[in-house]
Design an enzyme around this catalytic site. Structure first.
Site, PDB file in Angstrom:
ATOM      1  N   HIS A 103       0.819  -1.208   0.000  1.00 55.80           N
ATOM      2  CA  HIS A 103       0.000   0.000   0.000  1.00 55.80           C
ATOM      3  C   HIS A 103       0.853   1.258   0.000  1.00 55.80           C
ATOM      4  O   HIS A 103       2.083   1.203   0.135  1.00 55.80           O
ATOM      5  CB  HIS A 103      -0.968   0.001   1.188  1.00 55.80           C
ATOM      6  CG  HIS A 103      -0.312  -0.051   2.541  1.00 55.80           C
ATOM      7  ND1 HIS A 103       0.297   1.033   3.119  1.00 55.80           N
ATOM      8  CD2 HIS A 103      -0.191  -1.070   3.427  1.00 55.80           C
ATOM      9  CE1 HIS A 103       0.763   0.697   4.315  1.00 55.80           C
ATOM     10  NE2 HIS A 103       0.488  -0.579   4.529  1.00 55.80           N
ATOM     11  N   CYS A 137       3.652  -5.170   6.370  1.00 51.33           N
ATOM     12  CA  CYS A 137       3.226  -4.765   5.025  1.00 51.33           C
ATOM     13  C   CYS A 137       4.382  -4.121   4.262  1.00 51.33           C
ATOM     14  O   CYS A 137       5.401  -3.746   4.817  1.00 51.33           O
ATOM     15  CB  CYS A 137       2.058  -3.799   5.105  1.00 51.33           C
ATOM     16  SG  CYS A 137       0.469  -4.595   5.388  1.00 51.33           S
TER      17      CYS A 137
END
Length: 283
Positions: free
Chosen positions: A242, A258
């Site tokens: 992201h 992440c």
């Protein structure tokens, strides 16, 4: 090298859907968008399940299911993608998909609803094919789990793309038909909350309500999970790719697992690669 993915405004997603030119061996290469994505009206409860965020994890988001790129030949009988630079992807065609431990089983071991809880159709990366069956990677723990789905419950497509994340180099490379076309710097997990290695795939694409928040304008959820956390903000600790509101931390080990990219890079990535694209996370 900068990620060489064609840029489109976010409004282009209505018509069709982690940067226009990239330097490759001293030359500049342009890559056109070959995929379209249709945004649904489904709003998510939040992105709290993605473990790599910082700051608030409760932004509502929209799901962006992928339109299949091309039909796969029905008689494909080899392990998908070997020697071709392409991967086979299957997408649920009904309201659920039955999962089998083996193609000889008469009863499914479990069933997954489609769309998922975020409003995205179930997508699976294919590992192998038998008559009437696909062996696929599953969005369940432990990472790397596989199962079998019946061919009449899914539709097949191909993706020419593959993503390779090098944790040691803090880089994300995009390959098309086996050839590298682009590269971007990324942030990854810390020593205590590492980004897990292995093969995964892009399971869902979410669009946060606040594009300037912790997740940036787009967030891909992978089919894998943190290996150091059992939950994150009350959700399963799904690993994602992201954007970020802290670009100064790109290139460092700072996330909960992440993979963070600059916002312009994640936007162009979201506009180019389809769901189901394999993601190899290496050392």
């Amino acid at each position: 090298m900068r990620l060489g993915l064609a840029r489109r405004p976010a409004s282009a997603h209505a018509a069709g859907p982690d940067s226009g030119a990239v330097a490759v061996a001293g030359s500049r290469l342009r890559l056109g968008v070959v995929r379209t994505t249709v945004l649904t009206a489904s709003l998510l409860v939040g992105l709290g399940g993605l473990t790599g965020c910082g700051g608030s994890g409760g932004d509502g988001s929209q799901a962006a299911p992928t339109k299949p790129l091309a039909q796969v030949r029905s008689q494909l009988a080899a392990i998908a993608g070997i020697g071709q630079g392409r991967s086979t992807v299957v997408t649920a065609s009904g309201a659920s998909v039955d999962l089998y431990s083996a193609p000889t089983d008469t009863q499914p071991s479990s069933t997954l609803a489609s769309p998922n809880q975020n409003g995205v159709k179930r997508v699976f990366l294919v590992q192998a094919k038998l008559p009437g069956w696909w062996q696929v990677m599953l969005p369940v723990a432990p990472n790397g789990s596989t199962g079998w789905v019946q061919a009449d419950q899914v539709t097949a497509s191909e993706t020419p793309y593959r993503i390779v994340v090098s944790r040691g180099q803090h880089s994300l490379k995009v390959l098309k038909d086996g050839a590298p076309i682009a590269e971007e710097p990324v942030a990854i997990g810390t020593t205590d909350t590492p980004t897990p290695g292995g093969r995964f795939y892009l399971m869902e694409l979410l669009q946060p309500r606040n594009p300037k928040g912790a997740y940036g304008p787009y967030a891909f959820g992978l089919n894998g999970f943190s290996t150091s956390m059992t939950s994150f903000d009350g959700h399963e600790p799904v690993i994602g790719i992201h954007g970020t509101n802290e670009p100064k931390l790109i290139g460092k080990d700072v996330s909960h697992g992440c993979i963070r990219m600059n916002n312009d890079a994640i936007t162009r990535l979201a506009q180019t690669v389809p769901l189901g694209t394999p993601v190899d996370i290496t050392v």
